[in-house]
Design an enzyme around this catalytic site. Structure first.
Site, PDB file in Angstrom:
ATOM      1  N   ASN A   1      -5.000   4.297   7.267  1.00  0.00           N
ATOM      2  CA  ASN A   1      -6.375   4.697   6.954  1.00  0.00           C
ATOM      3  C   ASN A   1      -7.340   4.449   8.110  1.00  0.00           C
ATOM      4  OD1 ASN A   1      -6.063   5.827   4.416  1.00  0.00           O
ATOM      5  ND2 ASN A   1      -6.149   3.857   3.397  1.00  0.00           N
TER       6      ASN A   1
ATOM      7  N   HIS B   1       0.822  -1.207   0.000  1.00  0.00           N
ATOM      8  CA  HIS B   1       0.000   0.000   0.000  1.00  0.00           C
ATOM      9  C   HIS B   1       0.861   1.264   0.000  1.00  0.00           C
ATOM     10  CE1 HIS B   1      -3.093   2.719   2.178  1.00  0.00           C
ATOM     11  NE2 HIS B   1      -3.197   2.845   0.872  1.00  0.00           N
TER      12      HIS B   1
ATOM     13  N   GLU C   1       2.923   0.373   3.304  1.00  0.00           N
ATOM     14  CA  GLU C   1       2.427  -0.634   4.234  1.00  0.00           C
ATOM     15  C   GLU C   1       2.515  -2.008   3.554  1.00  0.00           C
ATOM     16  OE1 GLU C   1      -0.873   1.392   7.130  1.00  0.00           O
ATOM     17  OE2 GLU C   1      -1.502   1.009   5.064  1.00  0.00           O
TER      18      GLU C   1
END
Length: 280
Positions: free
Chosen positions: A188, A138, A150
């Site tokens: 997130n 990510h 990530e």
């Protein structure tokens, strides 16, 4: 891990393609639509030209990086890659369909990675047919500036796959951090409720958008306010992530603010459309 296939040609994909070419990798840049592919390639060229004009890169750097990126519209052309990195819209069925087709095309040792920001890596891995070679990778926008990647391990992701992808992230000039396969991962899960609450504050007339952002910058030492950040990420993506988090956890603070939903319905998606919480 010399040749990287990138599925999708949006903002995130073009950023990943650029840093991959910059660090000596050959890039297969895929989109089934010729028009969308050309838009992605044009964005890449413009960004490289901007760096050249600012004397951040040389003409040789500019030319070499462009030569390393090959645009394709046929999925069959992806099969020569050492790793396939998917960065298409946050649609589970769309991603699954791509990985199912790729599993038949690619060699058995090719690693599949997803740049999903909220979907289950374990579920995607199962659909891919090669769960031990499937992983989350990510990136963050803007890719060239943001150092974090990530690394998301699914239940069946092998240690060898994690090691190879971690090494790749480092070669791309990023800082890989391994996180668990839970909705929203780490960043997130924390930042989306802040964006959501900022949207509620705007909807309830607590302050203007620029003032909410200024308060967060000056009061919390954030480099960018949450509403400007949402515009940069894309309000459609913000909405999709919040909706996934709300569905998975059932917690009220993840339920997308009606103002975000209304802006998405209007096509006000942020910087990429010229209007979101701000005008561009």
């Amino acid at each position: 891990m010399k040749r990287i296939a990138i599925l999708g040609t949006g903002t995130m994909s073009t950023g990943i393609a650029q840093i991959a070419a910059q660090t000596g990798h050959d890039v297969i840049f895929w989109n089934p639509r010729e028009e969308s592919l050309e838009l992605g390639l044009t964005a890449l060229r413009k960004d490289l030209e901007r760096l050249l004009k600012k004397e951040r890169i040389t003409q040789a750097d500019h030319d070499t990086r462009l030569e390393r990126i090959r645009g394709v519209t046929t999925l069959h052309d992806v099969k020569t890659a050492d790793i396939v990195l998917e960065s298409v819209p946050e649609d589970f069925e769309l991603k699954c369909d791509l990985f199912e087709r790729l599993s038949e095309l690619c060699a058995d040792d090719v690693i599949f990675a997803s740049n999903t920001s909220s979907l289950s890596i374990t579920r995607l891995a199962r659909e891919s047919g090669r769960p031990e070679l499937f992983i989350g990778m990510h990136f963050f926008n803007p890719v060239r500036a943001m150092r974090l990647v990530e690394i998301v391990r699914g239940l069946e992701t092998s240690d060898a796959t994690v090691a190879k992808v971690t090494a790749l992230a480092e070669k791309l000039g990023k800082v890989p951090v391994e996180v668990k396969d839970l909705p929203g991962f780490a960043v997130n899960r924390v930042v989306m409720p802040m964006i959501n609450e900022a949207a509620y504050a705007l909807m309830q007339n607590v302050a203007e958008a620029k003032d909410i952002d200024e308060c967060m910058k000056l009061g919390c030492n954030h480099p960018m306010g949450p509403l400007a950040l949402a515009d940069l990420v894309g309000l459609d993506i913000v909405y999709a992530i919040l909706d996934t988090l709300h569905h998975e956890f059932g917690l009220a603070h993840y339920k997308p603010c009606p103002l975000i939903r209304k802006y998405v319905e209007a096509g006000w998606l942020g910087t990429k459309t010229g209007r979101g919480f701000y005008h561009y």
